[in-house]
Scaffold this motif. Structure first.
Motif, short mmCIF file in Angstrom:
data_model
loop_
_atom_site.label_atom_id
_atom_site.label_comp_id
_atom_site.label_asym_id
_atom_site.label_seq_id
_atom_site.Cartn_x
_atom_site.Cartn_y
_atom_site.Cartn_z
N PRO A 498 5.30 -34.72 -2.33
CA PRO A 498 5.81 -33.81 -3.36
C PRO A 498 6.25 -34.52 -4.63
N ASN A 499 6.70 -35.78 -4.51
CA ASN A 499 7.21 -36.50 -5.68
C ASN A 499 6.13 -37.34 -6.37
N GLU A 500 4.92 -37.27 -5.87
CA GLU A 500 3.81 -38.02 -6.46
C GLU A 500 2.83 -37.05 -7.12
N PRO A 501 2.08 -37.53 -8.12
CA PRO A 501 1.15 -36.60 -8.81
C PRO A 501 0.01 -36.11 -7.94
N VAL A 502 -0.44 -36.91 -6.98
CA VAL A 502 -1.58 -36.51 -6.15
C VAL A 502 -1.29 -36.86 -4.70
N PRO A 503 -1.81 -36.08 -3.75
CA PRO A 503 -1.69 -36.45 -2.34
C PRO A 503 -2.66 -37.58 -1.99
N ARG A 555 -14.57 -22.28 -5.05
CA ARG A 555 -15.78 -21.66 -5.60
C ARG A 555 -16.71 -22.68 -6.24
N ALA A 556 -16.28 -23.91 -6.37
CA ALA A 556 -17.06 -24.92 -7.10
C ALA A 556 -18.34 -25.29 -6.36
N THR A 557 -19.28 -25.84 -7.13
CA THR A 557 -20.52 -26.38 -6.56
C THR A 557 -20.37 -27.87 -6.31
N LEU A 558 -21.36 -28.45 -5.64
CA LEU A 558 -21.32 -29.89 -5.42
C LEU A 558 -21.43 -30.65 -6.73
N LEU A 559 -22.10 -30.07 -7.72
CA LEU A 559 -22.16 -30.71 -9.02
C LEU A 559 -20.77 -30.79 -9.65
N GLU A 560 -20.02 -29.71 -9.56
CA GLU A 560 -18.65 -29.72 -10.07
C GLU A 560 -17.78 -30.72 -9.31
N ALA A 561 -18.01 -30.84 -8.00
CA ALA A 561 -17.27 -31.81 -7.21
C ALA A 561 -17.57 -33.24 -7.68
N GLN A 562 -18.84 -33.51 -7.93
CA GLN A 562 -19.21 -34.83 -8.42
C GLN A 562 -18.57 -35.13 -9.78
N VAL A 563 -18.60 -34.14 -10.67
CA VAL A 563 -17.99 -34.32 -11.99
C VAL A 563 -16.49 -34.56 -11.86
N MET A 564 -15.82 -33.82 -10.97
CA MET A 564 -14.38 -33.99 -10.78
C MET A 564 -14.05 -35.38 -10.22
N LEU A 565 -14.87 -35.85 -9.29
CA LEU A 565 -14.64 -37.20 -8.75
C LEU A 565 -14.77 -38.26 -9.85
N GLU A 566 -15.78 -38.11 -10.69
CA GLU A 566 -15.97 -39.08 -11.77
C GLU A 566 -14.87 -38.98 -12.82
N LYS A 567 -14.44 -37.77 -13.11
CA LYS A 567 -13.44 -37.56 -14.15
C LYS A 567 -12.06 -38.02 -13.72
N SER A 568 -11.69 -37.73 -12.47
CA SER A 568 -10.35 -38.04 -11.98
C SER A 568 -10.22 -39.46 -11.46
N ALA A 570 -10.59 -40.16 -8.44
CA ALA A 570 -10.04 -40.03 -7.09
C ALA A 570 -11.08 -40.43 -6.05
N GLY A 571 -10.59 -40.74 -4.85
CA GLY A 571 -11.49 -41.10 -3.77
C GLY A 571 -12.01 -39.91 -3.00
N GLY A 572 -11.42 -38.73 -3.23
CA GLY A 572 -11.85 -37.52 -2.55
C GLY A 572 -11.23 -36.30 -3.21
N LEU A 573 -11.56 -35.11 -2.70
CA LEU A 573 -11.06 -33.86 -3.25
C LEU A 573 -10.57 -32.98 -2.12
N TYR A 574 -9.48 -32.27 -2.36
CA TYR A 574 -9.09 -31.23 -1.40
C TYR A 574 -9.39 -29.87 -2.01
N VAL A 575 -10.06 -29.04 -1.23
CA VAL A 575 -10.55 -27.75 -1.70
C VAL A 575 -9.49 -26.69 -1.41
N HIS A 576 -9.04 -26.00 -2.45
CA HIS A 576 -7.98 -25.00 -2.29
C HIS A 576 -8.50 -23.62 -2.66
N ARG A 577 -7.95 -22.58 -2.03
CA ARG A 577 -8.37 -21.20 -2.25
C ARG A 577 -7.35 -20.39 -3.04
N GLY A 578 -6.14 -20.88 -3.16
CA GLY A 578 -5.08 -20.11 -3.80
C GLY A 578 -5.05 -20.28 -5.30
N PRO A 579 -4.13 -19.57 -5.98
CA PRO A 579 -4.01 -19.68 -7.43
C PRO A 579 -3.39 -20.99 -7.88
#
Length: 602
Positions: A498-503, A555-568, A570-579
């Motif tokens: 909770p006290n860190e920017p990313v899990p 709702r993202a595609t694998l292309l969006e996942a790849q872009v997010m990995l490159e942009k952030s 990060a070593g991985g992504l957690y997929v969330h469904r909530g707001p």
């Protein structure tokens, strides 16, 4: 007795939960690349929606013209003063409409559809579609030198995209429904279902696959059916079944195909120079286009509107040689200004007129040179339509099929293919163009045609490939809690910080190995784990590889996942469904680079 309010509330809540579970199942199915059955159902709804919207647009853009025209698009019947004033009046109305709207909501047409598809996961803003519906009608009613297919494509694409957005479908299916909407709109606008399918796949989607074709075909059939229920099933142009008389005419056709390809290439280059001006004030742009159109229309009224009435005269060989050349020059100028300066209409209709007049010119000259033993000028006009549309749009198959369906004359296929090849070759390789829509995108500094790898990754949603065997745990937990966590057999553990920017992400195997070593050490030392306070296990300190995680919407595609990995980074992504991106019950899965690479290598 009436049921108690609490009982009714429970029944309503139960129905709502069942409805949500059904939608959730549909969304999960649609995230897969081969979700053919549910996609066909959505294509059916998209075809109906796009067909109705396109029919509504056509009625709005044609019916009011009965107040001042004997027939739709017959602007030649107007006196000279109205031929001059009408485009200027329309330009002023368009400028007023655009002035009241934010610049981000002013984008319309096929180029806007491609931009949203390539750069915004196919999500179409509703405000832009409303503007296209109203402003496109004003443009056509006021005689601007544009066609109705551009607005139709935009409205059809928006129908599919907005339907998917309302149902919160994954982005890969939003992309598919956008293509279905385009096909249905083209089919409904011109009663050309086959050309609508190929246009959607060749110009918009840029792919050919069975899973992609079938929903688009269904949507086109439904869109065409809706249109035929309102306007009938007759082809737009009624021409005799004329044909090529001799193979000796093929060199003549080849020569004029080179001329048509050159004209298309010149149009695209000039459009590319004008397109950046679309960022400027709409008042100046629209008045420039409207005034130029009005002045030219005083002497050449055929430039007003898409020119389908003039096009039919060319197909019937009713225009003289001088008139044909004047119409080509005038229509080229007015269409270039209207399209380049952002009048909300299409270029396909005017391109058909340009091609028909050039083809008819070729037919007239050939008849003068070789006598009456050659095909009629009307047949040459059909071939010119196909060549110009193909070279301008970089869509050879769509152009060929469009002419076939518009004229119901199969004799155009054989010579038409030769002319299309020659015209496209000249436009692409001698003028170095990739079609007017792609070139306009580039001139507006927007990303154009995606690579084949990007195309592949955009076809599948993350929900269909994400890893669901994971558990969420705090940074510190007791040995007993850790043992219970391992018994659920997760592959990964998401460490909530909770006290860190990313899990962070930890392999469950690393925690299991640590617990095993801890138990072995305790047995060797003969410690009683019930004596004293139990030590907490720090998941950030035990041996193992940890990865930083970034959030990604389900709702993202694998292309969006790849872009997010490159942009952030990060070593991985957690997929969330909530707001929100909080680590709670709305976390649906984990996406790692290996998931993307494994799909890419399949």
């Amino acid at each position: 007795m009436k049921p108690a309010p609490q009982s009714r509330s429970k029944k309503t809540s139960s129905r709502w939960r069942r409805h949500e579970r059904a939608l959730e199942k549909l969304r999960l199915q649609l995230s897969a690349q081969d979700a053919l059955a549910p996609l066909l159902g959505m294509a059916l709804l998209t075809g109906i929606a796009a067909g109705l919207v396109t029919v509504g647009f056509r009625l709005l853009s044609e019916s009011p013209s009965g107040l001042y025209l004997p027939l739709p698009d017959h602007f030649e019947a107007l006196p000279a003063v109205w031929r001059f004033a009408l485009p200027i009046l329309g330009a002023l109305i368009l400028a007023a409409m655009y002035h009241l709207i934010k610049p981000s909501r002013r984008h319309t047409g096929v180029v806007h559809v491609l931009d949203r598809l390539y750069n915004h996961q196919a999500h179409m803003p509703a405000a832009n579609a409303v503007l296209q519906f109203l402003a496109g009608s004003v443009a056509l009613l006021s005689g601007q030198s544009v066609g109705r297919e551009g607005p139709a494509v935009h409205l059809g694409a928006a129908s599919g995209s907005l339907l998917a957005g309302q149902l919160k479908l994954p982005n890969n299916s939003v992309r598919n429904l956008l293509g279905c909407g385009v096909a249905a709109a083209i089919a409904a606008s011109f009663n050309t279902p086959l050309a609508g399918v190929v246009f959607a796949m060749e110009v918009v989607m840029l792919e050919y696959s069975v899973a992609g074709f079938l929903p688009v075909i269904l949507a086109a059939v439904i869109g065409s059916t809706v249109s035929q229920l309102v306007f009938g099933s007759d082809p737009i142009f009624t021409v005799p079944a004329i044909h090529l008389n001799s193979l000796a005419e093929m060199p003549v056709l080849l020569f004029f195909a080179i001329i048509i390809g050159s004209l298309a290439g010149a149009f695209i280059h000039l459009q590319r120079r004008l397109a950046p001006l679309q960022r400027r004030s709409p008042v100046v742009r629209f008045l420039t286009a409207g005034t130029a159109t009005g002045i030219i229309a005083i002497w050449v009224p055929e430039v007003l509107g898409a020119g389908y009435d003039t096009l039919e005269k060319a197909l019937l060989g009713e225009l003289a040689l001088t008139a044909l050349l004047i119409i080509v020059l005038a229509k080229f100028t007015t269409t270039l200004l209207a399209s380049g300066l952002g009048i909300p209409g299409g270029v396909i209709g005017p391109s058909l007129l340009l091609g028909a007049c050039l083809g008819c010119t070729a037919g007239v000259l050939t008849n003068l040179w070789l006598g009456d033993n050659v095909a009629s000028p009307g047949f040459y006009a059909m071939l010119g339509m196909a060549a110009m549309m193909a070279a301008l749009l970089n869509a050879p198959l769509a152009a060929l099929l469009a002419i076939l369906e518009l004229t119901y004359n199969p004799n155009v296929l054989f010579p038409g293919m030769l002319m299309i090849v020659a015209a496209c070759l000249v436009s692409r390789h001698f003028f170095h163009t990739e079609g007017i829509f792609q070139e306009t995108l580039r001139s507006l500094n927007k990303r154009g045609t995606p690579s084949w790898r990007q195309q592949m990754l955009s076809r599948v949603g993350v929900a269909s490939v994400m890893e669901r065997r994971f558990a969420i745990a705090p940074q510190q937990l007791s040995e007993q809690a850790a043992s219970r966590l391992i018994t659920t057999a997760p592959l990964w553990i998401v460490i909530d910080l909770p006290n860190e920017p990313v899990p962070q992400l930890l392999r469950a195997a690393d925690l299991a190995s640590f617990l095993q070593r801890l138990q072995e050490a305790r047995r060797q030392e003969r410690e009683d784990k019930d004596e004293g306070a139990e030590k907490l296990i720090d998941l950030l300190k035990l041996p193992g590889e940890r990865l930083q995680l970034a959030p990604l919407n389900w709702r993202a595609t694998l292309l969006e996942a790849q872009v997010m990995l490159e942009k952030s980074g990060a070593g991985g992504l957690y997929v969330h469904r909530g707001p929100t991106v909080a680590l709670d019950n709305n976390v649906a899965g984990i996406i790692l680079p290996e998931h993307i690479n494994n799909f890419y290598r399949q």
